[in-house]
Design a protein around this motif. Structure first.
Motif, PDB file in Angstrom:
ATOM      1  N   SER A 232       0.931  -1.158   0.102  1.00 19.11           N
ATOM      2  CA  SER A 232      -0.005  -0.042   0.122  1.00 19.11           C
ATOM      3  C   SER A 232       0.811   1.491  -0.071  1.00 19.11           C
ATOM      4  CB  SER A 232      -0.956  -0.062   1.194  1.00 19.11           C
ATOM      5  OG  SER A 232       0.028  -0.220   2.309  1.00 19.11           O
ATOM      6  N   MET A 233       1.971   1.235   0.674  1.00 17.46           N
ATOM      7  CA  MET A 233       2.867   2.364   0.719  1.00 17.46           C
ATOM      8  C   MET A 233       4.235   2.314   0.258  1.00 17.46           C
ATOM      9  SD  MET A 233       3.134   5.582   1.433  1.00 17.46           S
ATOM     10  CE  MET A 233       3.750   6.982   2.421  1.00 17.46           C
ATOM     11  N   ARG A 274       4.737   7.856   6.098  1.00 22.47           N
ATOM     12  CA  ARG A 274       3.734   7.034   6.902  1.00 22.47           C
ATOM     13  C   ARG A 274       3.743   7.853   8.588  1.00 22.47           C
ATOM     14  NH1 ARG A 274       6.212   2.045   7.522  1.00 22.47           N
ATOM     15  NH2 ARG A 274       4.619   1.557   9.029  1.00 22.47           N
TER      16      ARG A 274
END
Ligand code: FAD
Length: 496
Positions: A232-233, A274
């Motif tokens: 996802s990141m 993040r």
């Protein structure tokens, strides 16, 4: 040091790997000539031949130890020049995919400085050694061969484009000319095959900038590492303190999610990480350099060890043979490990020049080098495979199971200093990755698993496709996946 038995060795490239190779060659050759394309100045500068020096560099523990062994006094000189000594486990706030790594007092002191300062200090030490001479401003354009052995190189002034060159005789030539090495072309020009290549590319891009670090008595970290969390990141951020009270900040994105190089875009990218910690830090800091970018990050190995034919007395080391995705910080350390191997290989050949002149001697070296590069290669490419857009290595069942197990280990490192220590030592190439499977860690992973209660149907489906030995890991994963810690916005200080 034994008396040198050889007359002259030539090293192509005067960067970290070339300098370390020269250091060990000087034990065996009366004269070692390092040919460096750039005109070198006696100062810690980013130069054309090493554009990667514009990006944050971490020297892993294993590399630091080898540098200290090969160049006594280097560390003291670096500290005197402004490098910092950090406790890697305590002073670097590290956001792992599972949350903040627990911070604790470790025995992992890390030298932190710019790559330019490190290389300059290494060079100053190496040129002081008897017999080593750096010929800068010249590039090697071809190998000179006689009867199946390399007997020298042709060099030309780097600024000169004509065909006139000068020949340097050598009993051994070591290529340390980096990712862009022309060794395959040189071999081909002599009628030998080019080495085959393996590339694993997660298409990482870097953008980096230096900032003046503002003082902040409340700050409880010296460095930051915000890891991506694939799939996802894809983005990461690194902030390392360097000499002169500065921070070297590198932002990175995998799968061509390249960080921008304009002021606003750079900050926005930092803001998207993040945790806001790095963004907050640099918005309060003054930039003191332009923003530099690179996309030269693929893992690429040239299989010199598989050549069916090749000349004697020619070796290829470090990035020229095997370059890694720099995200894992392994390049300088594997260059240092390669230098130790070269020393061992030279020592094993005794005081005679005869064995060095045999093809088998060079071939054996390349085979041994390939073997020691296997672990860092596995670590780097294994992690890169987590990105869906990676090319070059299949994400097979074995690797998927490995990822799941490692995910569980990383989850433990958010609160268990003993496990984190093993992980950091593995990452620093101090211990083999097999230590992550030590019974004490397996037991903790298992304990983490059995504190949870049920397996979902979908996950049971996953396990049916696995070998029996893998099932327990899959089950552990199934149990633990649902309670994976979420990312925090501030780094946890550990109990140590
Ligand atoms: C963005 C980025 C970040 C990195 N971060 C890290 C990190 O955190 N930690 C880490 O350990 N490593 C890192 N690395 C890798 C590290 O920089 C290299 O592995 C390390 O410098 C050793 O490389 P080398 O000496 O083999 O080659 P290089 O450093 O590339 O040097 C090659 C030298 O050869 C010279 N040369 C080239 N061709 C010729 C020729 N024909 N004749 C004469 N001279 C020639 C060049 O001018 C240059 O000086 C990073 C790399 C990149 C790209």
């Amino acid at each position: 040091m034994s008396t040198p038995s050889g007359q002259c060795a030539v090293v192509v490239g005067g960067s970290v790997a070339g300098l370390l190779a020269a250091r060990v060659l000087a034990e065996h050759f009366r004269q070692v000539i390092v040919i460096e394309r750039d005109a070198l100045r006696d100062a810690p500068l980013v130069r054309t031949g090493t554009p990667q020096a514009s990006h944050a560099h971490v020297l892993l523990q294993r590399g630091r130890r080898i540098l200290s062994e090969l160049l006594p006094g280097l560390e003291e000189d670096l500290l005197a020049a402004g490098a910092l000594l950090l406790d890697f486990a305590k002073d670097v706030a590290w956001l792992t995919p599972a949350g903040w790594g627990v911070r604790y007092d470790s025995e992992l002191p890390t030298l932190s400085c710019s790559r330019a300062l490190l290389e300059w200090a290494v060079r100053r030490h190496v040129v002081r050694l008897t017999g080593i001479h750096i010929q800068s401003g010249f590039r090697v354009v071809r190998l000179v061969e006689r009867q199946g052995a390399v007997v020298g190189v042709t060099i030309r002034a780097a600024r000169c484009s004509g065909d006139v060159g000068q020949t340097l005789d050598a009993e051994l030539v070591v290529d340390a000319s980096g990712r862009g090495s022309a060794a395959p072309q040189w071999l081909q020009a002599l009628g030998y095959p080019r080495p085959s290549e393996t590339t694993v590319n997660a298409f990482h891009g870097y953008a980096s900038r230096i900032f003046r670090a503002p003082s902040d008595p409340a700050r409880d970290w010296m460095g930051l590492y915000l890891q991506p969390k694939p799939p996802s990141m894809r983005r990461l951020g690194i902030l390392m303190p360097i000499e002169m009270g500065q921070w070297h900040v590198s932002l990175g994105g995998a799968e061509r999610d390249y960080p921008p190089t304009d002021d606003e875009g750079f900050l926005e990218f930092a803001r998207s990480l993040r945790s806001p910690i790095l963004y907050d830090a640099i918005t309060a800091a003054e930039p003191v350099s332009p923003i530099y970018a690179t996309r030269a990050t693929a893992n690429r190995v040239r299989h010199f060890e598989r050549l069916s034919r090749g000349p004697a007395a020619f070796l290829v080391v470090a990035d020229a043979a095997c370059a890694f995705n720099p995200v894992y910080g392994q390049g300088m350390t594997t260059a240092a490990i390669g230098a130790l191997l070269l020393r061992e290989h030279l020592r094993a050949s005794g005081s005679t020049t005869v064995s060095r002149a045999e093809r088998a001697w060079s071939a054996r070296f390349q085979t041994r080098l390939a073997a020691i590069n296997r672990v860092p290669w596995m670590l780097a490419t294994g992690e890169d495979c987590r990105f869906k857009g990676s090319e070059g290595r299949r994400l097979d069942l074995e690797l998927r199971v490995m990822h799941r197990y490692l995910d569980r280990v990383v989850a433990l490192t958010t609160h268990d200093p003993a496990v984190r220590d093993v992980l950091l030592r593995t990452f620093n190439l101090l211990i083999p990755p097999s230590r992550l499977f030590h019974p004490s860690i397996l037991a903790k992973v298992a304990r983490q698993a059995i504190t949870l209660r049920s397996i979902s149907l979908t996950d049971r489906q996953d396990t049916q496709n696995m070998h029996t030995g893998d099932v327990s890991l899959a089950i552990m994963d199934t149990f633990t996946r649902r309670r994976a810690p979420t990312d925090g916005s501030s780094p946890a200080s550990g109990t140590g």
